[in-house]
Write a protein that holds these residues in place. Structure first.
Motif, mmCIF file in Angstrom:
data_model
loop_
_atom_site.group_PDB
_atom_site.id
_atom_site.type_symbol
_atom_site.label_atom_id
_atom_site.label_comp_id
_atom_site.label_asym_id
_atom_site.label_seq_id
_atom_site.Cartn_x
_atom_site.Cartn_y
_atom_site.Cartn_z
ATOM 1 N N ASP A 30 0.833 -1.214 0.000
ATOM 2 C CA ASP A 30 0.000 0.000 0.000
ATOM 3 C C ASP A 30 0.863 1.256 0.000
ATOM 4 O O ASP A 30 0.567 2.222 -0.720
ATOM 5 N N ALA A 31 1.918 1.250 0.788
ATOM 6 C CA ALA A 31 2.803 2.415 0.845
ATOM 7 C C ALA A 31 3.549 2.603 -0.466
ATOM 8 O O ALA A 31 3.724 3.738 -0.935
ATOM 9 N N ALA A 32 3.972 1.500 -1.068
ATOM 10 C CA ALA A 32 4.663 1.589 -2.360
ATOM 11 C C ALA A 32 3.739 2.187 -3.414
ATOM 12 O O ALA A 32 4.138 3.072 -4.189
ATOM 13 N N ARG A 33 2.500 1.736 -3.434
ATOM 14 C CA ARG A 33 1.527 2.255 -4.402
ATOM 15 C C ARG A 33 1.354 3.759 -4.228
ATOM 16 O O ARG A 33 1.389 4.526 -5.212
ATOM 17 N N ALA A 34 1.189 4.199 -2.999
ATOM 18 C CA ALA A 34 0.962 5.625 -2.737
ATOM 19 C C ALA A 34 2.194 6.459 -3.082
ATOM 20 O O ALA A 34 2.075 7.545 -3.684
ATOM 21 N N ARG A 35 3.373 5.986 -2.721
ATOM 22 C CA ARG A 35 4.597 6.746 -2.989
ATOM 23 C C ARG A 35 4.876 6.833 -4.493
ATOM 24 O O ARG A 35 5.323 7.875 -4.990
ATOM 25 N N ILE A 36 4.658 5.750 -5.207
ATOM 26 C CA ILE A 36 4.890 5.757 -6.655
ATOM 27 C C ILE A 36 3.935 6.733 -7.334
ATOM 28 O O ILE A 36 4.337 7.535 -8.189
ATOM 29 N N ALA A 37 2.660 6.673 -6.960
ATOM 30 C CA ALA A 37 1.675 7.568 -7.577
ATOM 31 C C ALA A 37 2.022 9.030 -7.304
ATOM 32 O O ALA A 37 1.904 9.887 -8.186
ATOM 33 N N SER A 47 2.146 2.547 -15.858
ATOM 34 C CA SER A 47 1.670 1.466 -15.000
ATOM 35 C C SER A 47 2.790 1.004 -14.085
ATOM 36 O O SER A 47 3.972 1.233 -14.361
ATOM 37 N N ALA A 48 2.408 0.361 -12.982
ATOM 38 C CA ALA A 48 3.370 -0.165 -12.013
ATOM 39 C C ALA A 48 3.000 -1.597 -11.677
ATOM 40 O O ALA A 48 1.818 -1.973 -11.694
ATOM 41 N N TYR A 49 4.022 -2.397 -11.346
ATOM 42 C CA TYR A 49 3.835 -3.838 -11.133
ATOM 43 C C TYR A 49 4.686 -4.316 -9.958
ATOM 44 O O TYR A 49 5.784 -3.810 -9.709
ATOM 45 N N ASP A 67 9.999 -6.151 -4.788
ATOM 46 C CA ASP A 67 10.448 -5.908 -6.154
ATOM 47 C C ASP A 67 9.331 -5.259 -6.959
ATOM 48 O O ASP A 67 8.191 -5.762 -6.981
ATOM 49 N N LEU A 68 9.654 -4.174 -7.653
ATOM 50 C CA LEU A 68 8.674 -3.429 -8.434
ATOM 51 C C LEU A 68 9.229 -3.078 -9.809
ATOM 52 O O LEU A 68 10.439 -2.920 -9.975
ATOM 53 N N LEU A 69 8.349 -2.966 -10.771
ATOM 54 C CA LEU A 69 8.693 -2.489 -12.108
ATOM 55 C C LEU A 69 7.752 -1.349 -12.456
ATOM 56 O O LEU A 69 6.535 -1.472 -12.285
ATOM 57 N N LEU A 70 8.323 -0.245 -12.936
ATOM 58 C CA LEU A 70 7.527 0.888 -13.384
ATOM 59 C C LEU A 70 7.665 1.031 -14.896
ATOM 60 O O LEU A 70 8.782 1.079 -15.419
ATOM 61 N N ALA A 71 6.520 1.099 -15.572
ATOM 62 C CA ALA A 71 6.488 1.368 -17.006
ATOM 63 C C ALA A 71 6.144 2.838 -17.197
ATOM 64 O O ALA A 71 5.061 3.284 -16.787
ATOM 65 N N LEU A 72 7.069 3.589 -17.776
ATOM 66 C CA LEU A 72 6.885 5.021 -17.968
ATOM 67 C C LEU A 72 6.432 5.323 -19.391
ATOM 68 O O LEU A 72 6.740 4.582 -20.327
ATOM 69 N N HIS A 73 5.732 6.426 -19.544
ATOM 70 C CA HIS A 73 5.293 6.816 -20.889
ATOM 71 C C HIS A 73 6.489 7.067 -21.802
ATOM 72 O O HIS A 73 6.432 6.786 -23.007
ATOM 73 N N GLU A 74 7.571 7.589 -21.246
ATOM 74 C CA GLU A 74 8.800 7.836 -21.995
ATOM 75 C C GLU A 74 9.939 7.077 -21.338
ATOM 76 O O GLU A 74 9.800 6.565 -20.231
ATOM 77 N N GLU A 75 11.080 7.018 -22.012
ATOM 78 C CA GLU A 75 12.224 6.314 -21.431
ATOM 79 C C GLU A 75 12.672 7.008 -20.148
ATOM 80 O O GLU A 75 12.585 8.233 -20.031
ATOM 81 N N ILE A 103 13.443 -1.157 -7.540
ATOM 82 C CA ILE A 103 12.520 -0.674 -8.564
ATOM 83 C C ILE A 103 13.217 -0.663 -9.918
ATOM 84 O O ILE A 103 14.259 -0.031 -10.080
ATOM 85 N N LEU A 104 12.646 -1.371 -10.882
ATOM 86 C CA LEU A 104 13.110 -1.343 -12.267
ATOM 87 C C LEU A 104 12.314 -0.297 -13.031
ATOM 88 O O LEU A 104 11.098 -0.168 -12.836
ATOM 89 N N LEU A 105 12.985 0.441 -13.917
ATOM 90 C CA LEU A 105 12.335 1.473 -14.717
ATOM 91 C C LEU A 105 12.533 1.198 -16.202
ATOM 92 O O LEU A 105 13.662 0.966 -16.649
ATOM 93 N N PHE A 106 11.433 1.243 -16.963
ATOM 94 C CA PHE A 106 11.503 1.077 -18.415
ATOM 95 C C PHE A 106 10.446 1.955 -19.066
ATOM 96 O O PHE A 106 9.392 2.224 -18.479
ATOM 97 N N GLY A 107 10.725 2.376 -20.296
ATOM 98 C CA GLY A 107 9.705 3.025 -21.093
ATOM 99 C C GLY A 107 8.786 1.984 -21.719
ATOM 100 O O GLY A 107 9.207 0.858 -22.007
#
Length: 270
Positions: A30-37, A47-49, A67-75, A103-107
């Protein structure tokens, strides 16, 4: 889902869900979701996973990481990486039930690209659990346990060996060696499993099961793979343990993998 991790149509089932998150880890998620948003917002975040033991329901308080992965609109940019590192640090400080966060980050263009279709695309569609935003799995195919999937997920093992040797040689503290041992052991066990995955005809992310399945087909290396699975859970700082993984099992596995499935398609150098 059947006993081999497949849906009724023979495709690999998504392995995690928010319903499987153990109770001790629900506040962390829950905290990860709130902090990412809050840190990224809808203009930046597609989106986040979650992935790993937490959404699979096998996480152990005080031992498992988040472990989290964030998909960003841009790289991703340097600013994005700094924001992710701040979230990692904040979660690690606030929740003793996790052994850190990553946290992994990808476009989204990278995640949906043809080059990553059977690597990062498979990872998102089958090994990641949606946490925020619109799930990218709807834009990806259904996957089967094929030689193509084996090649594109772990067919670059040989490239990792020189990097591991350099890190092992430079490590001066037990903590560094344990971190390296854990990462190397997990990669070898997963590569050992995907080496035999097309013959077995299913999917698992469990280290113990992966090692056991590998041992059915390569009994002469079964004990080493069981040792690797144990090190993936409880890593050793003993240099000899790393030596077995990097200088014996690793080179043999890389050669066997290339012979069975070929080499992974080259990626652009950063």
């Amino acid at each position: 889902m059947n006993g081999r991790g497949l849906d009724h149509d023979g495709t690999i089932a998504r392995e995690g869900s928010l319903e499987r998150v153990p109770a001790a880890f629900v506040p962390v998620v829950d905290a990860a979701r709130a902090r990412i948003a809050a840190a990224f917002g809808p203009d930046r975040l597609h989106s986040a996973y979650l992935y790993g033991s937490v959404p699979r329901g096998t996480a152990v308080p005080g031992v498992s990481d988040l472990d989290l992965l964030l998909a960003l609109h841009e790289e991703p940019t340097g600013t994005d990486r700094a924001a992710a590192e701040a979230i990692e640090a904040a979660l690690g400080r606030a929740f003793p039930q996790i052994d850190g966060a990553g946290i992994l980050l990808f476009g989204t263009r990278t995640l949906l690209s043809d080059l990553e279709r059977h690597d990062l695309g498979f990872f998102v569609a089958c090994l990641c659990t949606p946490l925020l935003g619109t799930d990218l799995a709807g834009r990806l195919p259904r996957y089967r346990p094929t030689s193509l999937l084996a090649r594109e997920t772990n067919g670059d093992l040989a490239l990792a060996l020189p990097r591991w040797r350099a890190r092992a040689a430079a490590a001066s503290a037990d903590g560094e060696r344990r971190v390296l041992c854990r990462g190397v052991a997990r990669r070898l066990v997963r590569s050992g499993f995907t080496l035999v995955m097309p013959r077995w005809g299913g999917w698992t992310s469990d280290l113990g099961e992966s090692a056991a399945l590998f041992g059915r087909y390569y009994p002469q290396r079964a004990e080493q793979m069981r040792t690797a699975a144990a090190a993936g859970r409880s890593p050793s700082a003993v240099p000899e343990a790393l030596g077995m993984l990097i200088d014996d099992l690793g080179p043999w596995l890389a050669a066997a993998y290339t012979a069975a499935h070929g080499e992974k398609a080259p990626r652009p150098q950063p």
